[in-house]
Motif scaffolding. Structure first.
Motif, PDB file in Angstrom:
ATOM      1  N   ASP A  46       0.042  18.572   9.220  1.00 42.23           N
ATOM      2  CA  ASP A  46      -0.557  17.636   8.135  1.00 42.23           C
ATOM      3  C   ASP A  46       0.453  17.005   7.174  1.00 42.23           C
ATOM      4  N   ARG A  47       1.715  16.900   7.849  1.00 45.64           N
ATOM      5  CA  ARG A  47       2.765  16.210   6.928  1.00 45.64           C
ATOM      6  C   ARG A  47       2.994  14.654   7.203  1.00 45.64           C
ATOM      7  N   MET A  48       2.288  14.254   8.426  1.00 46.55           N
ATOM      8  CA  MET A  48       2.203  13.082   8.988  1.00 46.55           C
ATOM      9  C   MET A  48       0.829  12.377   9.284  1.00 46.55           C
ATOM     10  N   LYS A  49       0.242  11.536   8.710  1.00 45.45           N
ATOM     11  CA  LYS A  49      -0.966  11.147   8.975  1.00 45.45           C
ATOM     12  C   LYS A  49      -1.290   9.458   9.261  1.00 45.45           C
ATOM     13  N   ASN A  50      -2.018   9.242  10.008  1.00 44.56           N
ATOM     14  CA  ASN A  50      -2.284   7.587  10.297  1.00 44.56           C
ATOM     15  C   ASN A  50      -3.730   7.485   9.944  1.00 44.56           C
ATOM     16  N   PHE A  51      -4.073   6.364   9.288  1.00 43.37           N
ATOM     17  CA  PHE A  51      -5.368   5.812   9.151  1.00 43.37           C
ATOM     18  C   PHE A  51      -5.497   4.420   9.165  1.00 43.37           C
ATOM     19  N   VAL A  52      -6.681   3.967   9.437  1.00 43.82           N
ATOM     20  CA  VAL A  52      -6.913   2.338   9.202  1.00 43.82           C
ATOM     21  C   VAL A  52      -7.922   2.177   8.124  1.00 43.82           C
ATOM     22  N   ALA A  53      -7.356   1.218   7.256  1.00 47.29           N
ATOM     23  CA  ALA A  53      -8.205   0.800   6.006  1.00 47.29           C
ATOM     24  C   ALA A  53      -8.331  -0.740   5.981  1.00 47.29           C
ATOM     25  N   THR A  54      -9.474  -0.977   5.481  1.00 44.88           N
ATOM     26  CA  THR A  54      -9.768  -2.565   5.137  1.00 44.88           C
ATOM     27  C   THR A  54      -9.278  -3.085   3.921  1.00 44.88           C
ATOM     28  N   VAL A  55      -8.617  -4.394   3.743  1.00 42.22           N
ATOM     29  CA  VAL A  55      -8.114  -4.468   2.682  1.00 42.22           C
ATOM     30  C   VAL A  55      -8.272  -6.043   2.448  1.00 42.22           C
ATOM     31  N   SER A  56      -8.068  -6.579   1.075  1.00 46.47           N
ATOM     32  CA  SER A  56      -8.386  -8.032   1.066  1.00 46.47           C
ATOM     33  C   SER A  56      -7.000  -8.830   1.662  1.00 46.47           C
ATOM     34  N   ASP A  57      -7.432 -10.015   2.209  1.00 50.19           N
ATOM     35  CA  ASP A  57      -6.376 -10.774   2.935  1.00 50.19           C
ATOM     36  C   ASP A  57      -5.697 -11.636   2.100  1.00 50.19           C
ATOM     37  N   ARG A  58      -6.016 -11.679   0.795  1.00 51.55           N
ATOM     38  CA  ARG A  58      -5.526 -12.554  -0.142  1.00 51.55           C
ATOM     39  C   ARG A  58      -4.283 -11.796  -1.022  1.00 51.55           C
ATOM     40  N   PRO A  59      -3.595 -12.779  -1.411  1.00 58.18           N
ATOM     41  CA  PRO A  59      -2.009 -12.083  -2.052  1.00 58.18           C
ATOM     42  C   PRO A  59      -2.456 -10.971  -3.007  1.00 58.18           C
ATOM     43  N   GLY A  60      -1.716  -9.787  -2.562  1.00 60.55           N
ATOM     44  CA  GLY A  60      -1.729  -8.674  -3.570  1.00 60.55           C
ATOM     45  C   GLY A  60      -2.577  -7.451  -2.887  1.00 60.55           C
ATOM     46  N   GLY A  61      -3.167  -7.790  -1.739  1.00 62.24           N
ATOM     47  CA  GLY A  61      -4.142  -7.179  -1.145  1.00 62.24           C
ATOM     48  C   GLY A  61      -3.659  -5.743  -0.689  1.00 62.24           C
ATOM     49  N   ILE A  62      -2.615  -6.030  -0.012  1.00 59.44           N
ATOM     50  CA  ILE A  62      -1.812  -4.888   0.733  1.00 59.44           C
ATOM     51  C   ILE A  62      -1.037  -4.155  -0.403  1.00 59.44           C
TER      52      ILE A  62
END
Length: 519
Positions: free
Chosen positions: A433-449
């Motif tokens: 549990d010291r390395m994880k991967n996930f998928v998230a939905t974020v805004s595609d506008r500037p500053g989203g990521i």
């Protein structure tokens, strides 16, 4: 001075005290005259009058055990008579069976004398960190410190010496030996063949690591690359036996190989006389056959456990069938143990002495390698780490009856490719549990990521990798999927990250395998 084979027997309390007082290797001594007598009897083919191992799964049948008890001779009471020489009991049926096995303790004792000048006596050290983690006194037998990186040197040298005695030096140095191997056995045979002046031919499959192929060549061995796997390589090697007059040396089943491997058991008893259990990796069963024979002979109350990778459980399949049978083999991190069928000689010996055999998962193997590197600064291959893997929290030997016991774990090999090591370490971090991967939905506008990465940074997560996907997203046009790989501090940290992502509306989808370990 000759190293003692059998140690004197101090009081139990004194032994335990000495075992636990220092992490260094523990040594014992024996009376020199008794020692000379012992080796004289071994050389004469003497079979030790030993206490027989306690009953266990896979041992001699109940019928044999009952007949054994019926045939034991009662000892007469001479307490009132004048002193007289000790009279041995008549051998029971069980004694007779054990002495008729392909390998006996006398064979191991002779091998111990024969090979001691040509191999390294590896240390058996107590691990403070692993003892704390597992709740037992863990001693590590460092066989990966042999010159070629594995315990295989013991059997290889003993096998060559046995052939020199049997067939003569002139013949062996004209013809030589042959073996089929993709790894440790090939290295051990090539090295000791060169040292003893015996030509060595090794047939290696096309999948053999190039580093090991090159090392064998440097030791002067004749290398033949043939076959897609070790089975095809062995078939080709057997054809050369008749055509070129070579002697075939099986890496896990020839009696001299088993006897040589068993010398490790003698060293374990000498170095850790308070041992309660030994956990041995199992591939072709040669190592556990020799070690269990030596351990149970010298100290019958010690429990001997075997450990196989779950993807190559050929010894357990043989126990279920009552005889060696082909088992289904799947690629595994413990590739050195991936033997489809255990050796018949090795199995015949091991089934009379081994208490139990369990399996370990790929996750447990990767965690064991990670624990050894981080805590002990030891680099061990997958097969060599399976003994420790079975003892980890949640594994099959994580049992109440082993807590607080003195447990010896042979680390039987350290020949792991650096590329494989990198992948194994990442798997270990993920399993921890010291390395994880996930998928998230974020805004595609500037500053989203940027908002997502800022949140992760504030929570102490280090971003290892990030990939965003626009084309295959069937939702709002101004949204994007981001797959993130993060390095964390452990399970509690991972739970904290997940909770924060949910609270901030990211609704993360975690990788199924890693998410199961976290929740």
């Amino acid at each position: 001075m000759i190293r003692p084979l059998l140690a004197s027997a101090p009081r139990r309390g004194a032994i335990v005290s000495s075992c636990l007082s220092s992490p260094a290797r523990i040594s014992t001594s024996a009376n020199a005259s008794n020692l000379a007598s012992t080796f004289a009897r071994v050389a004469a083919g003497f079979q030790y009058p030993i206490a027989t191992p306690r009953p266990f799964s896979g041992a001699i049948s109940k019928a044999n055990a009952e007949s054994s008890s019926d045939t034991d001779t009662k000892v007469e009471d001479h307490s009132s008579a004048s002193p007289s020489p000790i009279r041995r009991k008549t051998k029971s049926e069980r004694d007779t069976i054990l002495e008729s096995l392909p390998v006996t303790f006398a064979d191991i004792s002779r091998a111990n004398v024969a090979i001691r000048q040509g191999i390294k006596r590896t240390p058996c050290i107590k691990s403070y960190f692993l003892s704390e983690l597992l709740g037992a006194n863990i001693f590590l037998k460092c066989e990966f410190q042999q010159f070629t990186g594995s315990f295989k040197e013991r059997g290889a040298r003993n096998a060559i010496l046995a052939l020199l005695r049997e067939l003569g030096e002139e013949r062996m140095r004209q013809t030589g030996v042959i073996a089929a191997s993709a790894g440790n056995h090939a290295l051990a045979l090539a090295y000791h063949g060169k040292d003893l002046g015996v030509p060595v031919t090794v047939v290696m499959p096309t999948v053999a690591p190039l580093a090991k192929v090159d090392k064998c060549r440097k030791f002067g061995a004749k290398i033949i690359i043939h076959g897609a796997h070790i089975g095809e390589a062995k078939e080709f090697a057997e054809k050369l036996i008749a055509s070129e007059g070579l002697e075939y040396v099986n890496g896990y089943d020839d009696p001299p190989i088993v006897a040589g491997a068993g010398t490790m058991g003698i060293e374990i008893i000498e170095d850790v006389p308070c041992v309660d259990a030994v956990v041995v990796p199992v591939g072709g069963a040669g190592l556990i056959a020799g070690v269990s024979c030596a351990i149970k002979t010298l100290k019958p109350d010690v429990a001997v456990y075997g450990v196989e990778p779950e993807f190559a459980a050929s010894y357990i399949a043989a126990l279920d069938a009552g005889t060696p049978v082909p088992a289904t083999i799947t690629p595994t991190l413990a590739d050195g143990l991936a033997v489809p069928t255990v050796g018949p000689h090795a199995f015949e010996v091991a089934r009379h002495y081994v208490d139990e055999c369990v399996t370990c998962t790929e996750k447990e193997v990767s965690l064991a390698i990670l624990r050894l590197i981080e805590n002990e600064k030891m680099v061990v291959e997958g097969g060599g780490a399976t003994g420790l893997a079975a003892l980890l929290p949640g594994a099959q030997l994580d049992r109440p009856e082993l807590k607080g016991k003195n447990i010896v774990v042979p680390l039987c090999g350290g020949n792991i490719d650096t590329t494989v090591l990198g992948r194994v370490l990442e798997r270990g971090l993920a399993a921890d549990d010291r390395m994880k991967n996930f998928v998230a939905t974020v805004s595609d506008r500037p500053g989203g990521i940027a908002r997502l990465t800022t949140l992760l940074g504030d929570l102490g997560a280090s971003i290892k990798d990030m990939y965003h996907e626009r084309a295959f997203l069937h939702s709002n046009i101004d949204q994007v999927h981001v797959k993130v790989v993060v390095e964390l501090q452990g399970k509690e940290h991972a739970q904290k990250i997940e909770q924060a992502l949910v609270e901030n509306g990211y609704d993360p989808v975690w990788d199924d395998s890693s998410h199961k370990t976290m929740i």
